[in-house]
Design a protein around this motif. Structure first.
Motif, PDB file in Angstrom:
ATOM      1  N   THR A  65       8.759  10.866  -2.829  1.00  0.00           N
ATOM      2  CA  THR A  65       8.895   9.405  -2.824  1.00  0.00           C
ATOM      3  C   THR A  65      10.104   8.906  -2.050  1.00  0.00           C
ATOM      4  O   THR A  65      10.100   7.769  -1.570  1.00  0.00           O
ATOM      5  N   LYS A  66      11.125   9.733  -1.908  1.00  0.00           N
ATOM      6  CA  LYS A  66      12.384   9.282  -1.304  1.00  0.00           C
ATOM      7  C   LYS A  66      12.166   8.725   0.099  1.00  0.00           C
ATOM      8  O   LYS A  66      12.614   7.634   0.435  1.00  0.00           O
ATOM      9  N   GLY A  67      11.471   9.502   0.940  1.00  0.00           N
ATOM     10  CA  GLY A  67      11.282   9.077   2.307  1.00  0.00           C
ATOM     11  C   GLY A  67      10.386   7.858   2.436  1.00  0.00           C
ATOM     12  O   GLY A  67      10.631   6.976   3.274  1.00  0.00           O
ATOM     13  N   LEU A  68       9.349   7.778   1.599  1.00  0.00           N
ATOM     14  CA  LEU A  68       8.406   6.679   1.713  1.00  0.00           C
ATOM     15  C   LEU A  68       9.068   5.328   1.494  1.00  0.00           C
ATOM     16  O   LEU A  68       8.650   4.320   2.067  1.00  0.00           O
ATOM     17  N   ARG A  69      10.123   5.301   0.692  1.00  0.00           N
ATOM     18  CA  ARG A  69      10.813   4.035   0.466  1.00  0.00           C
ATOM     19  C   ARG A  69      11.412   3.494   1.763  1.00  0.00           C
ATOM     20  O   ARG A  69      11.537   2.284   1.934  1.00  0.00           O
ATOM     21  N   PRO A 111      14.049  19.091   4.104  1.00  0.00           N
ATOM     22  CA  PRO A 111      14.399  18.279   2.936  1.00  0.00           C
ATOM     23  C   PRO A 111      15.190  19.077   1.900  1.00  0.00           C
ATOM     24  O   PRO A 111      14.806  20.183   1.531  1.00  0.00           O
ATOM     25  N   VAL A 112      16.288  18.517   1.438  1.00  0.00           N
ATOM     26  CA  VAL A 112      17.121  19.204   0.449  1.00  0.00           C
ATOM     27  C   VAL A 112      16.348  19.448  -0.834  1.00  0.00           C
ATOM     28  O   VAL A 112      16.591  20.431  -1.544  1.00  0.00           O
ATOM     29  N   ASP A 113      15.387  18.560  -1.134  1.00  0.00           N
ATOM     30  CA  ASP A 113      14.621  18.723  -2.372  1.00  0.00           C
ATOM     31  C   ASP A 113      13.742  19.969  -2.343  1.00  0.00           C
ATOM     32  O   ASP A 113      13.370  20.474  -3.399  1.00  0.00           O
ATOM     33  N   ARG A 118       0.822  -1.200   0.000  1.00  0.00           N
ATOM     34  CA  ARG A 118       0.000   0.000   0.000  1.00  0.00           C
ATOM     35  C   ARG A 118       0.862   1.259   0.000  1.00  0.00           C
ATOM     36  O   ARG A 118       0.544   2.238  -0.684  1.00  0.00           O
ATOM     37  N   ILE A 119       1.952   1.238   0.750  1.00  0.00           N
ATOM     38  CA  ILE A 119       2.880   2.376   0.734  1.00  0.00           C
ATOM     39  C   ILE A 119       3.421   2.592  -0.673  1.00  0.00           C
ATOM     40  O   ILE A 119       3.487   3.724  -1.163  1.00  0.00           O
ATOM     41  N   GLU A 120       3.790   1.514  -1.352  1.00  0.00           N
ATOM     42  CA  GLU A 120       4.309   1.615  -2.716  1.00  0.00           C
ATOM     43  C   GLU A 120       3.254   2.205  -3.652  1.00  0.00           C
ATOM     44  O   GLU A 120       3.563   3.051  -4.503  1.00  0.00           O
ATOM     45  N   GLU A 121       2.019   1.771  -3.486  1.00  0.00           N
ATOM     46  CA  GLU A 121       0.932   2.282  -4.324  1.00  0.00           C
ATOM     47  C   GLU A 121       0.724   3.778  -4.106  1.00  0.00           C
ATOM     48  O   GLU A 121       0.594   4.552  -5.077  1.00  0.00           O
ATOM     49  N   LEU A 122       0.704   4.198  -2.852  1.00  0.00           N
ATOM     50  CA  LEU A 122       0.488   5.613  -2.554  1.00  0.00           C
ATOM     51  C   LEU A 122       1.682   6.462  -2.987  1.00  0.00           C
ATOM     52  O   LEU A 122       1.509   7.597  -3.457  1.00  0.00           O
ATOM     53  N   ALA A 123       2.891   5.916  -2.851  1.00  0.00           N
ATOM     54  CA  ALA A 123       4.080   6.630  -3.328  1.00  0.00           C
ATOM     55  C   ALA A 123       4.022   6.812  -4.842  1.00  0.00           C
ATOM     56  O   ALA A 123       4.393   7.872  -5.369  1.00  0.00           O
TER      57      ALA A 123
END
Length: 215
Positions: free
Chosen positions: A207-211, A180-182, A82-87
């Motif tokens: 997306t970086k953090g969610l991974r 966040p640097v971004d 689910r995290i992957e889907e939302l990301a």
């Protein structure tokens, strides 16, 4: 859960409960997998059971709360899938919103984003997880409002809402000492009118953090 007493005369009771509870979920005030009761919601918000029930119904329809077949109401506890889907949804929706906002990114907007990012820094310094989540979302929403794409923004906010309880865990995993640097890359791309750079910076930021949550 943090009690919030609705202000008198600010609209229907169920709408006030809905908005207050929605903000708590969105900003990570409530942990994932927590069971909520109608009685507890009614008590915390100083309303009867009926407004509490209606607020929960609306939040379940948005994906902010889950309801089992037996009527048990909980905040989302997300699986890796689910995290992957939302990301993935964030990676699709938010660069598009940023791209549409770019032609309307005047200097006042960029200055506003700089100020919000300074607020993000303050929350990091205070180790305020919920404040960090709130200011981080404000940074993104302020930019995306300039896209003038309300349907895409509404979909994006629904994704944020589903992720809200999980974001506190992400904050702890990141152990931030700076914003966040971004965010700096997003602001730089806006100043330069660099659409590919803006899309890349936004996609990386959302997306970086969610991974890390899947580790």
């Amino acid at each position: 859960m943090i009690p919030v007493r609705p202000a008198a005369g600010s609209g229907a009771a169920h709408d006030r409960v809905f908005r207050a509870l929605r903000a708590q979920i969105l900003h990570g005030h409530i942990d994932p997998g927590i069971t909520l009761t109608l009685r507890g919601i009614a008590r915390d918000h100083d309303v009867s059971m009926t407004p509490a029930r209606e607020a929960v119904r609306r939040l379940v329809s948005e994906g902010a709360l889950s309801m089992s077949a037996t009527g048990r109401v909980t905040t989302p506890a997300l699986t890796n899938e689910r995290i992957e889907e939302l990301a993935t949804l964030r990676a699709l929706l938010e660069p598009e919103l940023a791209s549409r906002a770019l032609p309307r990114a005047h200097f006042a907007l960029i200055d506003r984003l700089e100020a919000i990012n300074a607020g993000v820094s303050q929350m990091v310094a205070r180790h305020d997880a919920s404040g960090y989540i709130r200011m981080n979302l404000e940074f993104h929403r302020t930019l995306y409002l300039r896209a003038q794409a309300p349907a895409i923004l509404a979909m994006t906010e629904t994704v944020w809402l589903q992720l809200g309880p999980t974001m506190r865990a992400l904050y702890g995993r990141l152990n931030r000492t700076s914003p966040p640097v971004d965010h700096r890359h997003i602001i730089a791309a806006l100043r330069a009118g660099d659409e590919p750079g803006l899309r890349l910076a936004v996609r990386s930021d959302v997306t970086k953090g969610l991974r890390l949550l899947k580790a």
